[in-house]
Scaffold this motif. Structure first.
Motif, PDB file in Angstrom:
ATOM      1  N   UNK A 166      37.072  47.711  40.433  1.00  0.00           N
ATOM      2  CA  UNK A 166      37.795  47.987  41.430  1.00  0.00           C
ATOM      3  C   UNK A 166      39.469  49.032  40.588  1.00  0.00           C
ATOM      4  N   UNK A 167      39.928  48.241  39.685  1.00  0.00           N
ATOM      5  CA  UNK A 167      40.889  48.761  39.063  1.00  0.00           C
ATOM      6  C   UNK A 167      40.986  49.782  38.397  1.00  0.00           C
ATOM      7  N   UNK A 168      39.734  49.557  37.502  1.00  0.00           N
ATOM      8  CA  UNK A 168      39.595  50.496  36.443  1.00  0.00           C
ATOM      9  C   UNK A 168      39.054  52.185  37.336  1.00  0.00           C
ATOM     10  N   UNK A 217      37.430  37.418  47.184  1.00  0.00           N
ATOM     11  CA  UNK A 217      38.203  37.230  46.466  1.00  0.00           C
ATOM     12  C   UNK A 217      38.512  37.995  45.374  1.00  0.00           C
ATOM     13  N   UNK A 218      37.191  39.569  44.986  1.00  0.00           N
ATOM     14  CA  UNK A 218      37.747  40.084  44.243  1.00  0.00           C
ATOM     15  C   UNK A 218      39.113  41.080  44.596  1.00  0.00           C
ATOM     16  N   UNK A 219      39.709  40.642  46.086  1.00  0.00           N
ATOM     17  CA  UNK A 219      40.889  42.013  46.933  1.00  0.00           C
ATOM     18  C   UNK A 219      41.942  40.963  45.963  1.00  0.00           C
ATOM     19  N   UNK A 220      41.439  39.594  46.012  1.00  0.00           N
ATOM     20  CA  UNK A 220      42.547  38.966  45.339  1.00  0.00           C
ATOM     21  C   UNK A 220      42.733  38.898  44.332  1.00  0.00           C
ATOM     22  N   UNK A 221      42.088  39.031  43.221  1.00  0.00           N
ATOM     23  CA  UNK A 221      42.069  39.357  42.006  1.00  0.00           C
ATOM     24  C   UNK A 221      42.557  40.631  41.499  1.00  0.00           C
ATOM     25  N   UNK A 222      42.073  41.688  42.685  1.00  0.00           N
ATOM     26  CA  UNK A 222      42.508  42.962  42.263  1.00  0.00           C
ATOM     27  C   UNK A 222      44.045  42.879  42.682  1.00  0.00           C
ATOM     28  N   UNK A 224      31.490  36.956  39.095  1.00  0.00           N
ATOM     29  CA  UNK A 224      30.706  38.613  39.979  1.00  0.00           C
ATOM     30  C   UNK A 224      31.987  38.881  40.634  1.00  0.00           C
ATOM     31  N   UNK A 225      32.974  38.105  40.725  1.00  0.00           N
ATOM     32  CA  UNK A 225      34.016  38.114  41.542  1.00  0.00           C
ATOM     33  C   UNK A 225      35.237  38.987  40.542  1.00  0.00           C
ATOM     34  N   UNK A 226      35.034  38.604  39.504  1.00  0.00           N
ATOM     35  CA  UNK A 226      36.426  39.293  38.715  1.00  0.00           C
ATOM     36  C   UNK A 226      35.993  40.820  38.050  1.00  0.00           C
ATOM     37  N   UNK A 227      33.884  40.433  38.329  1.00  0.00           N
ATOM     38  CA  UNK A 227      33.727  42.127  37.261  1.00  0.00           C
ATOM     39  C   UNK A 227      33.865  42.930  39.049  1.00  0.00           C
ATOM     40  N   UNK A 262      42.253  54.026  37.789  1.00  0.00           N
ATOM     41  CA  UNK A 262      43.107  54.542  36.178  1.00  0.00           C
ATOM     42  C   UNK A 262      44.382  53.132  36.132  1.00  0.00           C
ATOM     43  N   UNK A 263      44.218  52.428  36.220  1.00  0.00           N
ATOM     44  CA  UNK A 263      44.826  50.842  35.831  1.00  0.00           C
ATOM     45  C   UNK A 263      44.537  50.169  35.395  1.00  0.00           C
ATOM     46  N   UNK A 264      43.062  49.771  34.827  1.00  0.00           N
ATOM     47  CA  UNK A 264      42.391  48.944  33.818  1.00  0.00           C
ATOM     48  C   UNK A 264      41.774  50.442  33.161  1.00  0.00           C
TER      49      UNK A 264
END
Length: 256
Positions: free
Chosen positions: A57-59, A11-16, A49-52, A62-64
């Motif tokens: 990953x996005x941090x 799920x975290x990859x889909x969020x990314x 947790x998936x969102x975190x 360097x995007x967030x």
């Protein structure tokens, strides 16, 4: 055979991927604050947790970026478009102003043409809404607000062109413009006759877009930026003349 087992995506990859696309398409903008973790998890239908994991990953990409006690923000990714040395060079040489305006004329002419052809009805409603705000700022003689809305109006057209490379390149260019690297836009908006002319030009640009006339939209943008270029040339000439006059005055009063 070039096949492999299909695996369930984390799920975290889909969020990314969703957040990456929002940044790529210019919907989430540099410096914009994301909703709270609880609200964002609810909106996206994922666990916290998936969102975190996705935010982490996005941090790393360097995007967030996280600001202590404030939240998560879209990183100021535009800062890397030009080096500080090149920005200083732009600001210290007059010819950069006219090369900048020439570049904008070409790129924004193309963007306006694309926006008239490819922009959705919602895109054109955004352009119309910003123009309406510009008209209101003009009516109340709010020159600084009008100058800010001028930049937003042009960026809305670039966004409506639906070319992500052009979008990020031009957003970077406008960031330098807002900083005053090339010239002080507020100077033009303090002169009533110039403000009237610029408003009329934006009205014409907006009309051609709303009518979905690609060639007319391109021509309207080009005429507007030709006018801005003439204004800048006149201003530079006036500044040089004033500097010479000041030297004469100092020399004359010094002789007395």
């Amino acid at each position: 055979m070039p096949f492999h087992k299909v695996q369930t995506e984390k799920l975290s990859l889909a969020v990314v991927r969703q957040i990456e696309l929002l940044i790529l398409r210019g919907i989430l903008r540099p410096g914009e604050r994301l909703p709270s973790e609880r609200e964002l998890a609810e909106r996206m239908g994922v666990s916290r947790p998936s969102l975190r994991d996705a935010i982490s990953d996005l941090q790393e990409q360097g995007l967030l970026t996280a600001k202590a006690g404030s939240g998560i923000y879209v990183a100021e990714v535009l800062g890397s478009a030009f080096s500080p040395a090149l920005i200083r060079l732009f600001g210290s040489h007059e010819e950069a102003v006219f090369d900048y305006l020439s570049f904008r004329r070409d790129m924004e002419g193309l963007a306006a043409e694309r926006a008239a052809r490819l922009g959705s009805d919602s895109d054109l409603k955004v352009v119309q809404a910003i123009f309406d705000k510009m008209q209101a700022a003009h009516n109340r003689n709010a020159a600084n607000d009008e100058a800010q809305l001028d930049a937003e109006f042009h960026m809305a057209i670039i966004e409506a062109s639906h070319n992500v490379v052009m979008l990020h390149m031009m957003r970077s260019m406008y960031d330098l413009l807002v900083q005053g690297v090339f010239y002080n836009r507020q100077t033009m908006f303090r002169q009533r006759a110039t403000r009237e002319a610029i408003l009329d030009q934006h009205r014409a640009i907006n009309a051609t877009l709303q009518e979905r006339d690609p060639l007319a939209a391109r021509n309207a943008i080009e005429r507007h930026l030709d006018f801005v270029e003439r204004c800048m040339a006149d201003q530079q000439r006036a500044d040089r003349n004033e500097a010479i006059a000041q030297q004469r005055l100092q020399h004359e009063t010094g002789r007395g």
